[in-house]
Structure formats: C-alpha cells, structure tokens
Scaffold this motif. Sequence first.
Motif, PDB file in Angstrom:
ATOM      1  N   GLY A 214       0.877  -1.442   0.147  1.00 38.28           N
ATOM      2  CA  GLY A 214       0.185  -0.067  -0.092  1.00 38.28           C
ATOM      3  C   GLY A 214       0.846   1.281  -0.002  1.00 38.28           C
ATOM      4  O   GLY A 214       0.476   2.151  -0.410  1.00 38.28           O
ATOM      5  N   GLY A 215       2.145   1.172   0.630  1.00 37.78           N
ATOM      6  CA  GLY A 215       2.914   2.390   0.631  1.00 37.78           C
ATOM      7  C   GLY A 215       2.281   3.548   1.154  1.00 37.78           C
ATOM      8  O   GLY A 215       1.661   3.458   1.930  1.00 37.78           O
ATOM      9  N   VAL A 216       2.843   4.748   0.455  1.00 30.30           N
ATOM     10  CA  VAL A 216       2.520   6.082   0.970  1.00 30.30           C
ATOM     11  C   VAL A 216       0.957   6.283   0.662  1.00 30.30           C
ATOM     12  O   VAL A 216       0.372   6.793   1.473  1.00 30.30           O
ATOM     13  CB  VAL A 216       3.147   7.358   0.257  1.00 30.30           C
ATOM     14  N   PRO A 217       0.332   5.691  -0.422  1.00 33.87           N
ATOM     15  CA  PRO A 217      -1.086   6.041  -0.589  1.00 33.87           C
ATOM     16  C   PRO A 217      -1.863   5.301   0.695  1.00 33.87           C
ATOM     17  O   PRO A 217      -3.141   5.896   1.026  1.00 33.87           O
ATOM     18  CB  PRO A 217      -1.400   5.403  -1.904  1.00 33.87           C
ATOM     19  N   ALA A 218      -1.378   4.427   1.251  1.00 35.22           N
ATOM     20  CA  ALA A 218      -2.006   3.525   2.235  1.00 35.22           C
ATOM     21  C   ALA A 218      -1.649   4.365   3.832  1.00 35.22           C
ATOM     22  O   ALA A 218      -2.134   3.828   4.777  1.00 35.22           O
ATOM     23  CB  ALA A 218      -1.461   2.301   2.381  1.00 35.22           C
ATOM     24  N   ALA A 219      -0.826   5.278   3.848  1.00 35.75           N
ATOM     25  CA  ALA A 219      -0.534   6.055   5.000  1.00 35.75           C
ATOM     26  C   ALA A 219      -2.006   6.669   5.472  1.00 35.75           C
ATOM     27  O   ALA A 219      -2.858   6.996   4.894  1.00 35.75           O
ATOM     28  CB  ALA A 219       0.351   7.340   4.743  1.00 35.75           C
ATOM     29  N   TYR A 220      -1.891   6.622   6.847  1.00 35.54           N
ATOM     30  CA  TYR A 220      -3.179   7.346   7.802  1.00 35.54           C
ATOM     31  C   TYR A 220      -3.476   8.400   7.104  1.00 35.54           C
ATOM     32  O   TYR A 220      -2.726   9.295   7.129  1.00 35.54           O
ATOM     33  CB  TYR A 220      -2.640   7.128   9.058  1.00 35.54           C
ATOM     34  N   PRO A 221      -4.663   8.921   6.868  1.00 37.74           N
ATOM     35  CA  PRO A 221      -5.886   7.957   7.146  1.00 37.74           C
ATOM     36  C   PRO A 221      -6.410   7.193   5.889  1.00 37.74           C
ATOM     37  O   PRO A 221      -7.625   6.619   5.805  1.00 37.74           O
ATOM     38  CB  PRO A 221      -6.908   9.012   7.244  1.00 37.74           C
ATOM     39  N   ASN A 222      -5.594   6.685   4.967  1.00 40.90           N
ATOM     40  CA  ASN A 222      -5.681   5.978   3.731  1.00 40.90           C
ATOM     41  C   ASN A 222      -6.858   6.115   2.951  1.00 40.90           C
ATOM     42  O   ASN A 222      -7.808   5.409   3.132  1.00 40.90           O
ATOM     43  CB  ASN A 222      -5.474   4.427   4.228  1.00 40.90           C
ATOM     44  N   PRO A 223      -7.212   7.527   2.652  1.00 37.23           N
ATOM     45  CA  PRO A 223      -8.291   8.045   1.949  1.00 37.23           C
ATOM     46  C   PRO A 223      -9.006   6.865   0.791  1.00 37.23           C
ATOM     47  O   PRO A 223     -10.236   7.136   0.639  1.00 37.23           O
ATOM     48  CB  PRO A 223      -8.324   9.459   1.743  1.00 37.23           C
ATOM     49  N   THR A 224      -8.145   6.240   0.138  1.00 43.92           N
ATOM     50  CA  THR A 224      -8.557   5.464  -1.038  1.00 43.92           C
ATOM     51  C   THR A 224      -8.604   4.133  -0.470  1.00 43.92           C
ATOM     52  O   THR A 224      -8.788   3.096  -1.421  1.00 43.92           O
ATOM     53  CB  THR A 224      -7.793   5.567  -2.114  1.00 43.92           C
ATOM     54  N   GLY A 225      -8.236   3.727   0.874  1.00 41.76           N
ATOM     55  CA  GLY A 225      -8.446   2.148   1.030  1.00 41.76           C
ATOM     56  C   GLY A 225      -7.302   1.259   0.257  1.00 41.76           C
ATOM     57  O   GLY A 225      -7.421   0.377  -0.282  1.00 41.76           O
ATOM     58  N   ALA A 226      -6.215   1.976  -0.102  1.00 39.07           N
ATOM     59  CA  ALA A 226      -5.087   1.527  -0.610  1.00 39.07           C
ATOM     60  C   ALA A 226      -4.471   0.341  -0.120  1.00 39.07           C
ATOM     61  O   ALA A 226      -4.089   0.095   1.064  1.00 39.07           O
ATOM     62  CB  ALA A 226      -3.910   2.510  -0.853  1.00 39.07           C
ATOM     63  N   VAL A 227      -4.295  -0.976  -0.855  1.00 40.67           N
ATOM     64  CA  VAL A 227      -3.873  -1.895  -0.533  1.00 40.67           C
ATOM     65  C   VAL A 227      -2.712  -2.551  -1.505  1.00 40.67           C
ATOM     66  O   VAL A 227      -2.586  -1.625  -2.497  1.00 40.67           O
ATOM     67  CB  VAL A 227      -4.768  -3.117  -0.304  1.00 40.67           C
ATOM     68  N   GLY A 228      -2.077  -3.765  -1.285  1.00 36.30           N
ATOM     69  CA  GLY A 228      -1.046  -4.032  -2.025  1.00 36.30           C
ATOM     70  C   GLY A 228      -1.677  -5.224  -2.770  1.00 36.30           C
ATOM     71  O   GLY A 228      -2.661  -5.655  -2.595  1.00 36.30           O
ATOM     72  N   VAL A 229      -0.707  -5.519  -3.816  1.00 40.22           N
ATOM     73  CA  VAL A 229      -1.355  -6.768  -4.654  1.00 40.22           C
ATOM     74  C   VAL A 229      -1.813  -8.001  -3.965  1.00 40.22           C
ATOM     75  O   VAL A 229      -2.660  -8.757  -4.280  1.00 40.22           O
ATOM     76  CB  VAL A 229      -0.183  -6.949  -5.642  1.00 40.22           C
ATOM     77  N   MET A 230      -0.923  -8.455  -2.939  1.00 38.39           N
ATOM     78  CA  MET A 230      -1.182  -9.819  -2.399  1.00 38.39           C
ATOM     79  C   MET A 230      -2.754  -9.589  -1.764  1.00 38.39           C
ATOM     80  O   MET A 230      -2.909 -10.787  -1.194  1.00 38.39           O
ATOM     81  CB  MET A 230      -0.089 -10.194  -1.391  1.00 38.39           C
ATOM     82  N   ASP A 231      -3.274  -8.321  -1.252  1.00 39.44           N
ATOM     83  CA  ASP A 231      -4.489  -8.345  -0.665  1.00 39.44           C
ATOM     84  C   ASP A 231      -5.609  -8.634  -1.716  1.00 39.44           C
ATOM     85  O   ASP A 231      -6.723  -8.869  -1.066  1.00 39.44           O
ATOM     86  CB  ASP A 231      -4.520  -6.970  -0.092  1.00 39.44           C
ATOM     87  N   ILE A 232      -5.282  -8.447  -2.950  1.00 42.29           N
ATOM     88  CA  ILE A 232      -6.672  -8.725  -3.711  1.00 42.29           C
ATOM     89  C   ILE A 232      -6.088  -9.881  -4.591  1.00 42.29           C
ATOM     90  O   ILE A 232      -7.212 -10.630  -5.218  1.00 42.29           O
ATOM     91  CB  ILE A 232      -7.052  -7.448  -4.605  1.00 42.29           C
ATOM     92  N   VAL A 233      -5.034 -10.229  -4.994  1.00 46.38           N
ATOM     93  CA  VAL A 233      -4.838 -11.496  -5.895  1.00 46.38           C
ATOM     94  C   VAL A 233      -4.590 -12.796  -5.041  1.00 46.38           C
ATOM     95  O   VAL A 233      -3.649 -12.808  -4.089  1.00 46.38           O
ATOM     96  CB  VAL A 233      -3.393 -11.127  -6.805  1.00 46.38           C
ATOM     97  N   LYS A 234      -5.485 -13.653  -5.530  1.00 46.28           N
ATOM     98  CA  LYS A 234      -5.313 -14.946  -4.670  1.00 46.28           C
ATOM     99  C   LYS A 234      -4.922 -16.005  -5.770  1.00 46.28           C
ATOM    100  O   LYS A 234      -5.551 -16.149  -6.814  1.00 46.28           O
ATOM    101  CB  LYS A 234      -6.404 -15.349  -3.844  1.00 46.28           C
ATOM    102  N   GLY A 235      -4.400 -17.201  -5.220  1.00 44.60           N
ATOM    103  CA  GLY A 235      -4.089 -18.445  -6.019  1.00 44.60           C
ATOM    104  C   GLY A 235      -2.895 -18.314  -7.173  1.00 44.60           C
ATOM    105  O   GLY A 235      -3.097 -18.915  -8.297  1.00 44.60           O
ATOM    106  N   LYS A 236      -2.251 -17.157  -7.172  1.00 45.63           N
ATOM    107  CA  LYS A 236      -1.191 -17.161  -8.279  1.00 45.63           C
ATOM    108  C   LYS A 236       0.235 -16.905  -7.415  1.00 45.63           C
ATOM    109  O   LYS A 236       0.150 -16.139  -6.499  1.00 45.63           O
ATOM    110  CB  LYS A 236      -1.524 -15.671  -9.037  1.00 45.63           C
TER     111      LYS A 236
END
Length: 414
Positions: A214-236
């Motif tokens: 999520g990096g800097v976009p995920a910094a508090y208060p994380n207005p866009t709900g930023a996450v990293g790839v592993m949070d949404i991609v499964k099974g790869k």
Amino acid sequence: MQFFDREHLRSIFTKPTNYINTNRGKEYYDNLYKKMEKRLNELKAQQPVKEAEIKFQELLETWELSRRDFLKWVSATTAMLMLPPQFEPLVAQAAEVMNRVPIIWINIQDCAGNTEALLRSASPTVDELILEYLSVEYQEVIMAAAGDQAEENLHKAVKDFDGKYLLFVEGSIPVGMPEAFTIGRHPKTGVEHVKHLAEHAAAVIAVGACACFGGVPAAYPNPTGAVGVMDIVKGKPIVNIPACPANPANITGVVIHYILTGELPELDSLLRPKFAFGYRIHDNCERRAHFDAGEFVEEWGDEGAKNNFCLYKMGCKGPFTFNNCSIVRYNEGTNWPIGVGRGCIGCSEPDFWDKYATERPLADSDIQPPGLHGVEATVDEVGLGILTATAIGIGVHAVASAIAGKKDETKEEQ
Ligand code: SF4
Ligand code: SF4
C-alpha cells in the motif's frame, strides 16, 4: 492510531532473521545446476519474443559496457542470489536469454518512481540494461502507444502470452475508493485491472512499497483504502520487491532466478525474496561499529554526525528493516541513505510511512534508544529469553552502549 504498542514492538523484536542456508551440500547444488542447465537449453531453443532483437552483446557495446563490466555483474548477481561461484556461467547465460520471457508492467496508484529508478541513469548499469533487454510487451510509462492503441496492445499481449508472461505491478490498489483509479475506454477499476491481468499471468511481481503493502497512498488515514497486490490477488505465485523505490538489482535478481528455474525464489512471510530481504539493514550497516561502541549522532550537524556515528538516536529504523541496500546500494552502487547521513525509514516494511518514516526513535513506546531513560528496563521487560539472536544483539548492545555512556559521563564528572 498507535503503531508502537508493546505487541507490535514485541513482534518486531522477536521476528527471526530469514537467513538462507548457503551450504546445502554438493548433491543439492549438482541437482540444481542440472535443472538450471536444462531450463536454459529450453529457453535458448525458443525464439526471442520479439523479432529482430538487438543481441545482448551489442546492447552492452552500445552503452560502452565491457565484457569485464558484465562479468563483474555476473559474479555479484550470483553471490546476491546466494549461489556458489560455479553457477556464474549459468547466470551469464540467463542474462542473454532474458528476451524469451514476456513482461507486462502496469502502474496503478503510484508516482512511477520504480520505473524512474530503472530509467534514471545516463550511463546504465548492467542491471538496467538487462531490464531493457527484457521483452516488455506493455509498460504505460515508456511505451509510445496511447489510448485505444495501447489497450489493443495490452489485449494482444494477454492473448498471445496467456499463462506465460510475468506481470509487474507498480502502485497500490484503491479498494476503498475504486473510482480513484480507472483505465480504458470502458473503464476498469484498479482491482478489476490487476485481477484480470494476474489471472492470465505466470506469476505476479509487485514492485515498490506501494504495490507490496500500500505504501505512501496507504498512509493514515488512507483515504482510498489503498492495499497491495497480495491483498486482492489469490491463487497466483506473487513476489514482493518492496522499498521506495525497489532496487533494480533486486528486480533483476528475481527475474534471473525465474529464468534459471522457472520458479520464484525462496520467499519470507511477507513474500519478499530472502536473498534480498533476509537480513536487517542493521546487520550490514557501515555504522554498526559505532552502535556497538555507543557512539551516536545526538543532533543534526553535531560532532557525531561529522564522524559518521550511528543514527539510531536520530530515528534510524535499520534494526527493524529487512533489506539489502546496505550492501547493494543505490545510484549505480554509489551510496545509500545511511551512507549520506540519513537514518533508514524502513521503506521495505509494511505501513512504513506511519510506523517508521519519522525522525523519532520509536517514540511513544517503552522501547527507547540507548542513553535516553530505561533501555535496560525495557529490554528486561520485553524479556531477553524471547528475543532472537539478532534482537538479543540489539538489546545487549543498547544496554552496553548506555552503560558505556554512563561511564563516560562519570569520568567527565570526576
Ligand atoms: S541503528 Fe541505523 S545507523 Fe545505526 S548501525 Fe543500525 S542501521 Fe546503522
Ligand atoms: S536504508 Fe531503509 S529507508 Fe533507505 S532505501 Fe534502504 S530500507 Fe529504504
């Protein structure tokens, strides 16, 4: 929001270092060598992904890099991948067949800093040339195509190399505010875009702190709900190459490993390659001797700063950060943050912007830097018995430094 609660600190202090076993025995390395040789022969038998490619040797000559430069790179990369020297010829061959593996590189919510890190140099290193030599089928920052043509190129690349391409993702994905990132004439959100391309990829490589955690976009208060790839991609298969920016040497290392084995390298619990993220910054820092001796910079510009003393009291997070920049360095190996007198801000760790990117040494916590009240008490409280060897090292040195400091003060008073 409280990042420095006791449980969090305990988890950092007790996290084991991810050492790779570099002595696995002759049989293991013989089998690995044969496996890599077979894989390279298969790749050599294939045509380059793109026709009329410039030869690797020609590319080196164009940029006035000698064979000697290349061989030096081969030795360094073989060592970085924790392979014995007899693997050097295979690493050299791997570099020369990198144009057999198709790459799709997408940018989501990011500053393109990782791409820039690869492109920045007027006189590229072998790492940068090798990344240039890859068959990049789609890369939004560098490609000439735009609009519908770019979309068509992407669609074609996915169709032509279904299940074969490596998907590089740069940037975080806004799951809390999907409209913060859309792409295409019939807009896809970041989540849809990444999931679709990951589904057809052989493996996904998240590049940089944002794509990993999520990096800097995920910094508090994380207005866009930023996450990293592993949070949404499964099974790869996913590999994270964090840092801000990711070091080109680590990106090349992962790709070379993939070329050699057809697999991702050994990963830690955060999906980071152990060869690059197996050690703490603190383990190999050039200022470590000063930490051990209790010699610290106390304020910017003081005598300690002039003498390159340890930056722990100025907020260096090297003891809590796993990365190899103290060895590989940045800007063509010229230097790195601690080398120029700025503490590590932990950019290769999750939530680094909130947790570590401050000039305070773990403030708001009971664990404080040596010499500033109660390190001894804190180490005792955390419990030496539960600390790992490295953490014990940090704690013991912290105590020793504090004691050394006190002795000096007493001497001065006398
Ligand atoms: S605290 Fe920071 S500057 Fe000091 S030795 Fe550790 S990594 Fe280096
Ligand atoms: S020294 Fe720390 S903050 Fe700087 S690049 Fe390395 S891991 Fe990131």
